[in-house]
Write an enzyme that holds these catalytic residues in place. Structure first.
Site, PDB file in Angstrom:
ATOM      1  N   CYS A 135      40.409 -24.986   4.346  1.00  0.00           N
ATOM      2  CA  CYS A 135      41.338 -26.119   4.313  1.00  0.00           C
ATOM      3  C   CYS A 135      42.214 -26.057   3.070  1.00  0.00           C
ATOM      4  O   CYS A 135      41.768 -26.430   1.976  1.00  0.00           O
ATOM      5  CB  CYS A 135      40.544 -27.424   4.356  1.00  0.00           C
ATOM      6  SG  CYS A 135      41.579 -28.879   4.133  1.00  0.00           S
ATOM      7  N   CYS A 138      42.858 -29.436   1.389  1.00  0.00           N
ATOM      8  CA  CYS A 138      41.753 -29.957   0.582  1.00  0.00           C
ATOM      9  C   CYS A 138      41.628 -29.197  -0.741  1.00  0.00           C
ATOM     10  O   CYS A 138      41.387 -29.798  -1.782  1.00  0.00           O
ATOM     11  CB  CYS A 138      40.418 -29.814   1.317  1.00  0.00           C
ATOM     12  SG  CYS A 138      40.479 -30.175   3.060  1.00  0.00           S
ATOM     13  N   ASP A 139      41.778 -27.887  -0.707  1.00  0.00           N
ATOM     14  CA  ASP A 139      41.400 -27.064  -1.865  1.00  0.00           C
ATOM     15  C   ASP A 139      42.571 -26.364  -2.555  1.00  0.00           C
ATOM     16  O   ASP A 139      42.375 -25.772  -3.621  1.00  0.00           O
ATOM     17  CB  ASP A 139      40.396 -25.976  -1.419  1.00  0.00           C
ATOM     18  CG  ASP A 139      39.145 -26.597  -0.809  1.00  0.00           C
ATOM     19  OD1 ASP A 139      38.754 -27.685  -1.269  1.00  0.00           O
ATOM     20  OD2 ASP A 139      38.565 -26.002   0.113  1.00  0.00           O
TER      21      ASP A 139
END
Ligand code: NAP
Length: 308
Positions: A135, A138-139
């Protein structure tokens, strides 16, 4: 005291589940939506949704999903956060086993969606969360001014590569063929972005790293067989999705890849049980089609309830 029998139990809180919840609760059916973790499904990991009608200029995935939830609340959709373990057919009643307890419904709509597929290469599991990610939204921000790689050739891979150019010094987009599967508009953006180097005909075979994180990946050219190491600190795997229907394998008819088989009206092989969104076998996986499925499944559940 025996627990109530809900008219509709929805399993999963992504776009399909929330739409089914909206339609069913608006139809004044006693509707309970069960969600394992976080409402919104895969859209929660999407930075900008550009192709959902009604939002010119796009809308952030989490913002869109918050609107879906607020809309459901207007009609009193009941929500419980719990993991579904099993589904039992007792004819006019279905029993859903949730955290070891029984929840009863006359109809069930399965909208559990799909999750990112793994590469299955050495080091992938050990380095997940320490360089390997599924992701970018997200990261991605952890990878400022360092080189990263994305593997895959679909819409997700293209979107993730483009998103990562905001942070990374360079983004390798590694694909096993010489043409992306992603839509044309994304292909053009990838080609025009100077930070992205597309690596064609190539597979990622190994990750190299230690306790501190990912150091490099080993890639192999599929045409000449040559191997080389690419020094990257992030590897974003975007090679498609796999349906979250394992717990239904002995209960419903699934296809070879594990997608739930339905007819055009979202009916599964079990009467009174419907499937909607990415978990069901269908051609196009989009928020718009998940929403369409959710509406169809809820209306079909309502008709089924009228008939019984
Ligand atoms: P996808 O369209 O299934 O693409 C998966 C990609 O990964 C393909 O390019 C495939 O290569 C490659 N691949 C598969 N297994 C591999 C392996 N073991 N090693 C290396 N490469 C591998 O998956 P997705 O991009 O996650 O998209 C899933 C669905 O969501 C699609 O229907 C997509 O259109 C939709 N989606 C839409 C949007 C949007 O509309 N903005 C955004 C994201 C996703 P081949 O091309 O050779 O098969």
């Amino acid at each position: 005291m025996s627990s109530p029998v809900h008219d509709v139990i929805i399993i999963g809180g992504g776009p399909a589940g929330l739409t089914a919840g909206l339609y069913a609760s608006r139809a004044k059916l006693d509707t309970l939506l069960l969600e394992r973790m976080l409402m919104g499904g895969q859209v929660m990991t999407t930075t900008k949704v550009e192709n959902y009608p009604g939002f010119p200029g796009g809308i952030d995935g989490p913002d869109l999903m918050l609107r879906f939830q607020e809309h459901c609340q207007e009609f009193g959709l009941q929500v419980r956060y719990a993991e579904v373990e099993n589904l039992i057919d007792e004819g006019e009643e279905k029993v859903v086993i949730v955290d070891g307890q029984e929840v009863r419904g006359r109809t069930v709509i399965i909208t559990t969606g799909a999750e990112p597929r793994k590469l299955g290469i050495p080091g992938e599991k050990e380095l997940t969360g320490r360089g390997v990610s599924y992701c970018a939204t997200c990261d991605g921000a952890f990878f400022r001014n360092v080189p990263v790689a994305v593997v895959g050739g679909g819409d997700t891979a293209a979107e993730e590569a483009l998103f990562l150019t905001r942070f990374a010094s360079k983004v390798y987009l590694i694909h096993r063929r010489d043409q992306l599967r992603a839509t044309r508009i994304l292909q053009d953006r990838v080609a025009a972005n100077e930070k992205i180097e597309t690596v064609w005909h190539t597979l990622v075979e190994r990750t190299e790293g230690d306790a501190a994180g990912l150091k490099a990946i080993e890639v192999r050219h599929l045409q000449d067989g040559t191997k080389r190491s690419l020094e990257v600190q992030g590897l974003f795997v975007a090679i498609g999705v796999t349906p979250k229907a394992h717990f239904l394998a002995d209960i419903l008819q699934l296809d070879a890849e594990g997608y739930i088989l339905t007819d055009a009206e979202c009916r599964t092989s079990m009467p009174g049980v419907f499937a909607a969104g990415d978990v069901r076998k269908k051609i196009l996986k989009q928020i718009a089609t998940a929403v369409g499925d959710g509406a169809v499944a809820a209306i079909m559940a309502e008709k089924y309830l009228e008939d019984i």
